[in-house]
Design a protein around this motif. Structure first.
Motif, short mmCIF file in Angstrom:
data_model
loop_
_atom_site.label_atom_id
_atom_site.label_comp_id
_atom_site.label_asym_id
_atom_site.label_seq_id
_atom_site.Cartn_x
_atom_site.Cartn_y
_atom_site.Cartn_z
N ILE A 5 0.87 -1.17 0.00
CA ILE A 5 0.00 0.00 0.00
C ILE A 5 0.92 1.22 0.00
O ILE A 5 1.64 1.45 0.97
CB ILE A 5 -0.92 0.05 1.24
N LEU A 6 0.91 1.96 -1.09
CA LEU A 6 1.72 3.17 -1.20
C LEU A 6 0.82 4.36 -0.91
O LEU A 6 -0.24 4.51 -1.54
CB LEU A 6 2.33 3.29 -2.59
N VAL A 7 1.24 5.18 0.04
CA VAL A 7 0.41 6.27 0.54
C VAL A 7 1.16 7.59 0.40
O VAL A 7 2.35 7.67 0.72
CB VAL A 7 0.07 6.06 2.04
N VAL A 8 0.44 8.62 -0.06
CA VAL A 8 1.03 9.96 -0.18
C VAL A 8 0.08 10.98 0.43
O VAL A 8 -1.13 10.93 0.21
CB VAL A 8 1.32 10.31 -1.66
N TRP A 9 0.68 11.88 1.20
CA TRP A 9 -0.04 13.03 1.73
C TRP A 9 0.55 14.28 1.09
O TRP A 9 1.76 14.47 1.09
CB TRP A 9 0.14 13.15 3.25
N LYS A 10 -0.32 15.10 0.55
CA LYS A 10 0.13 16.34 -0.07
C LYS A 10 0.54 17.33 1.02
O LYS A 10 -0.13 17.45 2.03
CB LYS A 10 -0.99 16.94 -0.93
N GLY A 11 1.61 18.02 0.77
CA GLY A 11 2.04 19.05 1.71
C GLY A 11 1.18 20.29 1.61
O GLY A 11 0.37 20.44 0.69
N ASP A 12 1.36 21.17 2.56
CA ASP A 12 0.69 22.47 2.53
C ASP A 12 1.63 23.51 3.11
O ASP A 12 2.83 23.27 3.23
CB ASP A 12 -0.66 22.42 3.26
N ASP A 13 1.10 24.66 3.48
CA ASP A 13 1.95 25.74 4.01
C ASP A 13 2.64 25.35 5.32
O ASP A 13 3.71 25.85 5.63
CB ASP A 13 1.12 27.01 4.24
N GLU A 14 2.02 24.46 6.08
CA GLU A 14 2.57 24.09 7.38
C GLU A 14 3.40 22.82 7.37
O GLU A 14 4.33 22.67 8.16
CB GLU A 14 1.43 23.94 8.40
N PHE A 15 3.03 21.88 6.49
CA PHE A 15 3.68 20.57 6.51
C PHE A 15 4.16 20.18 5.12
O PHE A 15 3.46 20.41 4.14
CB PHE A 15 2.70 19.50 7.02
N PRO A 16 5.33 19.56 5.05
CA PRO A 16 5.80 19.08 3.74
C PRO A 16 5.05 17.81 3.34
O PRO A 16 4.41 17.17 4.19
CB PRO A 16 7.28 18.77 4.01
N PRO A 17 5.13 17.43 2.07
CA PRO A 17 4.51 16.17 1.66
C PRO A 17 5.13 15.00 2.42
O PRO A 17 6.28 15.07 2.85
CB PRO A 17 4.83 16.06 0.17
N GLU A 18 4.37 13.94 2.55
CA GLU A 18 4.87 12.72 3.20
C GLU A 18 4.44 11.52 2.37
O GLU A 18 3.47 11.58 1.62
CB GLU A 18 4.30 12.58 4.61
N ALA A 19 5.18 10.44 2.57
CA ALA A 19 4.84 9.19 1.89
C ALA A 19 5.13 8.04 2.83
O ALA A 19 5.99 8.14 3.71
CB ALA A 19 5.63 9.04 0.60
N SER A 20 4.41 6.97 2.62
CA SER A 20 4.61 5.77 3.43
C SER A 20 4.28 4.55 2.58
O SER A 20 3.53 4.65 1.60
CB SER A 20 3.70 5.82 4.66
N ILE A 21 4.84 3.44 2.96
CA ILE A 21 4.49 2.17 2.33
C ILE A 21 4.09 1.22 3.45
O ILE A 21 4.81 1.07 4.44
CB ILE A 21 5.66 1.59 1.51
N LEU A 22 2.93 0.63 3.29
CA LEU A 22 2.40 -0.28 4.30
C LEU A 22 2.33 -1.70 3.74
O LEU A 22 2.22 -1.89 2.53
CB LEU A 22 1.00 0.18 4.73
N PHE A 23 2.38 -2.65 4.65
CA PHE A 23 2.41 -4.07 4.28
C PHE A 23 1.43 -4.84 5.15
O PHE A 23 1.26 -4.52 6.33
CB PHE A 23 3.81 -4.65 4.53
#
Length: 147
Positions: free
Chosen positions: A91-109
């Motif tokens: 499971i590849l997950v991405v969160w878009k960044g905004d003014d307060e937080f940078p983008p993030e990504a994770s891989i789940l199993f």
């Protein structure tokens, strides 16, 4: 022809796979036994490139994933489920960044992954999957630029 690293992963899979069913319990790489030893390499090989490539436009992860045969998932801003081998989904997950937080990504199993592959191979298949998605994104961008 199948590249050597993929042949090695497939060989390990065939030797280790015990037929366990998916549990539905998702874990991250650090939760895999001995995952903490390989986490730095895993991050450089998989999650950092995933974030750099798809973090600013997470919807493109979905578009590229569908091209790869993945199905949309329900995590983060956008996520996909990729079946790398039988009973070995990522499971590849991405969160878009905004003014307060940078983008993030994770891989789940699924936590049953330990019944199919050693931790080193889990890092390898994660990186391979991310790099295939990155290649697809470049191809799709190239097609868009030609239009």
């Amino acid at each position: 022809d199948v590249p050597l690293p993929e042949k090695i992963v497939i060989s390990h899979y065939l030797l280790k796979a015990d037929g366990s069913k998916l549990t539905g319990n998702l874990i991250n790489f650090r939760q895999i036994p001995d995952g903490h030893f390989y986490y730095s390499a895993f991050q450089k090989r998989a999650t950092d490139p995933l974030c750099m490539t798809f973090g600013k436009n997470p919807k493109s992860l979905l578009e590229c994933g569908i091209e790869l045969g993945a199905i949309p998932s329900k995590y983060g801003d956008y996520s996909i489920r990729v079946s790398v081998l039988p009973r070995v989904p990522l499971i590849l997950v991405v969160w878009k960044g905004d003014d307060e937080f940078p983008p993030e990504a994770s891989i789940l199993f699924d936590d049953s992954i330990v019944n199919y592959l050693p931790v080193e191979d889990i890092a390898v298949i994660s990186g391979m999957t991310v790099y295939r998605l990155m290649g697809l994104k470049r191809q799709l961008q190239s097609k868009d630029n030609k239009k």
